[in-house]
Design a protein around this motif. Structure first.
Motif, PDB file in Angstrom:
ATOM      1  N   TRP A  66       0.845  -1.207   0.000  1.00 16.13           N
ATOM      2  CA  TRP A  66       0.000   0.000   0.000  1.00 16.13           C
ATOM      3  C   TRP A  66       0.879   1.255   0.000  1.00 16.13           C
ATOM      4  CZ3 TRP A  66      -3.070  -2.102   4.799  1.00 16.13           C
ATOM      5  CH2 TRP A  66      -3.881  -3.171   4.386  1.00 16.13           C
ATOM      6  N   THR A  67       1.904   1.225   0.848  1.00 13.46           N
ATOM      7  CA  THR A  67       2.807   2.385   0.915  1.00 13.46           C
ATOM      8  C   THR A  67       3.536   2.561  -0.415  1.00 13.46           C
ATOM      9  OG1 THR A  67       3.062   2.024   3.272  1.00 13.46           O
ATOM     10  CG2 THR A  67       4.719   3.411   2.221  1.00 13.46           C
ATOM     11  N   ARG A  68       3.923   1.457  -1.007  1.00 15.36           N
ATOM     12  CA  ARG A  68       4.624   1.517  -2.305  1.00 15.36           C
ATOM     13  C   ARG A  68       3.732   2.189  -3.361  1.00 15.36           C
ATOM     14  NH1 ARG A  68       8.344   2.645  -4.666  1.00 15.36           N
ATOM     15  NH2 ARG A  68       9.100   1.688  -6.561  1.00 15.36           N
ATOM     16  N   ILE A  69       2.464   1.803  -3.377  1.00 20.49           N
ATOM     17  CA  ILE A  69       1.536   2.406  -4.354  1.00 20.49           C
ATOM     18  C   ILE A  69       1.425   3.912  -4.108  1.00 20.49           C
ATOM     19  CG2 ILE A  69      -0.867   2.496  -5.169  1.00 20.49           C
ATOM     20  CD1 ILE A  69      -1.069  -0.531  -4.505  1.00 20.49           C
ATOM     21  N   VAL A  70       1.245   4.294  -2.841  1.00 17.72           N
ATOM     22  CA  VAL A  70       1.125   5.729  -2.527  1.00 17.72           C
ATOM     23  C   VAL A  70       2.397   6.466  -2.968  1.00 17.72           C
ATOM     24  CG1 VAL A  70       0.895   7.455  -0.696  1.00 17.72           C
ATOM     25  CG2 VAL A  70      -0.474   5.378  -0.611  1.00 17.72           C
ATOM     26  N   GLN A  71       3.553   5.881  -2.698  1.00 15.54           N
ATOM     27  CA  GLN A  71       4.814   6.533  -3.093  1.00 15.54           C
ATOM     28  C   GLN A  71       4.866   6.733  -4.599  1.00 15.54           C
ATOM     29  OE1 GLN A  71       7.504   3.698  -1.382  1.00 15.54           O
ATOM     30  NE2 GLN A  71       7.810   4.911   0.501  1.00 15.54           N
ATOM     31  N   MET A  72       4.456   5.718  -5.341  1.00 21.43           N
ATOM     32  CA  MET A  72       4.538   5.824  -6.807  1.00 21.43           C
ATOM     33  C   MET A  72       3.547   6.850  -7.345  1.00 21.43           C
ATOM     34  SD  MET A  72       5.403   1.895  -7.914  1.00 21.43           S
ATOM     35  CE  MET A  72       5.874   2.212  -9.614  1.00 21.43           C
ATOM     36  N   LEU A  73       2.387   6.966  -6.711  1.00 18.90           N
ATOM     37  CA  LEU A  73       1.406   7.962  -7.154  1.00 18.90           C
ATOM     38  C   LEU A  73       1.834   9.362  -6.721  1.00 18.90           C
ATOM     39  CD1 LEU A  73      -2.065   6.235  -6.485  1.00 18.90           C
ATOM     40  CD2 LEU A  73      -0.592   6.080  -8.490  1.00 18.90           C
ATOM     41  N   GLU A  74       2.270   9.462  -5.486  1.00 20.28           N
ATOM     42  CA  GLU A  74       2.619  10.772  -4.920  1.00 20.28           C
ATOM     43  C   GLU A  74       3.693  11.473  -5.752  1.00 20.28           C
ATOM     44  OE1 GLU A  74       5.175  12.078  -2.595  1.00 20.28           O
ATOM     45  OE2 GLU A  74       3.890  13.696  -1.809  1.00 20.28           O
ATOM     46  N   LYS A  75       4.692  10.675  -6.182  1.00 16.65           N
ATOM     47  CA  LYS A  75       5.808  11.220  -6.956  1.00 16.65           C
ATOM     48  C   LYS A  75       5.326  11.897  -8.242  1.00 16.65           C
ATOM     49  CE  LYS A  75       9.001   8.230  -8.229  1.00 16.65           C
ATOM     50  NZ  LYS A  75      10.000   7.222  -8.247  1.00 16.65           N
ATOM     51  N   ARG A  76       4.195  11.407  -8.786  1.00 12.94           N
ATOM     52  CA  ARG A  76       3.743  11.900 -10.090  1.00 12.94           C
ATOM     53  C   ARG A  76       2.387  12.598  -9.991  1.00 12.94           C
ATOM     54  NH1 ARG A  76       6.070   6.820 -10.012  1.00 12.94           N
ATOM     55  NH2 ARG A  76       7.675   6.422 -11.583  1.00 12.94           N
ATOM     56  N   TRP A  77       1.966  12.885  -8.765  1.00 11.45           N
ATOM     57  CA  TRP A  77       0.588  13.346  -8.530  1.00 11.45           C
ATOM     58  C   TRP A  77       0.225  14.566  -9.379  1.00 11.45           C
ATOM     59  CZ3 TRP A  77      -3.165  10.679  -6.460  1.00 11.45           C
ATOM     60  CH2 TRP A  77      -4.353  11.336  -6.115  1.00 11.45           C
ATOM     61  N   HIS A  78       1.129  15.549  -9.432  1.00 17.73           N
ATOM     62  CA  HIS A  78       0.767  16.803 -10.108  1.00 17.73           C
ATOM     63  C   HIS A  78       0.992  16.763 -11.619  1.00 17.73           C
ATOM     64  CE1 HIS A  78      -0.438  18.645  -6.411  1.00 17.73           C
ATOM     65  NE2 HIS A  78       0.659  18.153  -5.854  1.00 17.73           N
ATOM     66  N   GLU A  79       1.560  15.668 -12.108  1.00 15.22           N
ATOM     67  CA  GLU A  79       1.776  15.554 -13.566  1.00 15.22           C
ATOM     68  C   GLU A  79       0.561  14.977 -14.287  1.00 15.22           C
ATOM     69  OE1 GLU A  79       5.323  13.235 -14.497  1.00 15.22           O
ATOM     70  OE2 GLU A  79       6.083  13.835 -12.524  1.00 15.22           O
ATOM     71  N   TYR A  80      -0.378  14.408 -13.525  1.00 19.46           N
ATOM     72  CA  TYR A  80      -1.499  13.709 -14.160  1.00 19.46           C
ATOM     73  C   TYR A  80      -2.841  14.188 -13.610  1.00 19.46           C
ATOM     74  CZ  TYR A  80       2.081  10.670 -16.034  1.00 19.46           C
ATOM     75  OH  TYR A  80       3.188  10.202 -16.704  1.00 19.46           O
ATOM     76  N   ASP A  81      -3.877  14.012 -14.446  1.00 23.57           N
ATOM     77  CA  ASP A  81      -5.225  14.415 -14.037  1.00 23.57           C
ATOM     78  C   ASP A  81      -5.931  13.305 -13.258  1.00 23.57           C
ATOM     79  OD1 ASP A  81      -5.548  17.038 -15.596  1.00 23.57           O
ATOM     80  OD2 ASP A  81      -4.767  15.625 -17.079  1.00 23.57           O
TER      81      ASP A  81
END
Ligand code: ASN
Length: 335
Positions: A66-81
């Motif tokens: 779960w933490t891994r998924i959040v890390q991968m999303l967080e890193k790119r959060w503002h690049e995607y809609d």
């Protein structure tokens, strides 16, 4: 401006291929998907696809994923809609619940999907589920974690896998669907959560911290004791009968539960029933739990109760603080 979506492939049947031992996850999903979609890809939101280094059958999920998924999303959060998380169906409801609590203040769509038959097979539900998820991930009206499966859009922390092999494998037994996909995509806008301000949690989970136990007729007290008294356990999800009734006539069993509460284990009581809520006090059997300080888990699914307790235990040390936080509605997970 067209929407951009990030797809995260974690594993699961959707990207699996046959092996001598049965289906196994296989890297390189992006290429296989683009080949499958062909020219249809041009009609979809623009997407990039990243995958876990170690793809999993979701039966092998641990809270660290779960933490891994959040890390991968967080890193790119503002690049995607918006975001699509491709996940195995077996533990999808656990992950959908956990992400809803970890992606605090979510302000864009996070759509979790997968399939019952791999995309590599002639007859499959992967393409449909993925195409629908991509379209929903580009819809800015959605600002929460959802499961999208077989044309149903469900609140992530309300979703359950209800069928082993039907394409209609997911439902949210205690609340209406957030949307339905037929000829049109129909969203129940009045049910959607409002956007927040991202303040994501990336905890270092202790996988031993939470145990979950169904009560069954004649359940020995020593089994209950062994569960909550194991090293590292700080929380117990108890799945009791009906509106939340335990076998209160078993003195040894009740004494064990009382010891658990007194020794700082946070106990949350949910029902074994598919639908409805816990109400500790309708029966004397259930009222006994109120005296011990067991938290009534309302209409939480087992998956949401498990994930909520895990997340809250990473945020609070004091059992009293965990109990108080458990009783709050954090993101539409309970009534
Ligand atoms: N349909 C699926 O995805 C099942 C698979 N065992 C998984 O959960 O990864």
């Amino acid at each position: 401006m067209t929407a951009r979506v990030l797809v995260l492939y974690t594993g699961g049947t959707i990207g699996m291929v046959p092996s001598e031992q049965g289906y196994v996850p296989c890297p390189g999903f992006d290429g296989r998907l683009r080949e499958e979609l062909g020219e249809r890809a041009a009609e979809l939101p623009e997407y990039d696809l990243v995958e876990f280094d170690q793809l999993i059958d979701s039966a092998n999920l641990t809270p660290a994923h779960w933490t891994r998924i959040v890390q991968m999303l967080e890193k790119r959060w503002h690049e995607y809609d918006g975001f699509v998380v491709l996940h195995g169906t077996d533990t999808m409801a656990y992950t959908a619940s956990a992400l809803s609590f970890l992606l605090r203040g979510c302000d864009r769509p996070v759509i979790i999907t997968g399939s019952q038959i791999p995309l590599s097979q002639l007859r499959n539900d992967g393409v449909d589920n993925l195409v629908t998820a991509l379209l929903l991930a580009a819809d800015r009206r959605i600002t929460e974690v959802c499961v999208c499966f077989n044309g149903r859009l469900l609140r992530g922390n309300r979703a359950r896998k209800v069928r082993t092999s039907g394409f209609d494998a997911f439902d949210s037994p205690n609340v209406p669907w957030l949307g339905q996909v037929g000829i049109d995509i129909e969203l129940q806008e009045d049910l959607l959560l409002p956007p927040g301000t991202p303040d994501f949690l990336q905890p270092d989970f202790d996988p031993a911290a939470v145990v979950m136990l169904p009560v069954f007729p004649g359940m020995p007290a020593r089994l209950l004791e062994a569960a909550w008294n194991a090293p590292g356990v700080r929380g117990l999800v108890l799945q009791s009968y009906g509106v939340g009734n335990p076998p209160d006539a078993d003195e040894a069993w009740m004494a064990s539960l009382e010891r658990a509460c007194n020794q700082g284990v946070t106990v949350i009581n949910i029902s074994q029933c598919q639908q409805g809520a816990v109400c500790q006090g309708v029966y004397a059997t259930g009222a006994a739990l109120n005296r011990l300080g067991v938290v009534a888990g309302a209409d939480l699914t087992p998956e949401a109760a498990f994930a909520k307790l895990h997340v809250l235990l990473t945020q609070h040390r004091e059992p009293q603080a965990v109990r108080q936080a458990l009783a709050q509605v954090l993101c539409g997970e309970q009534n």
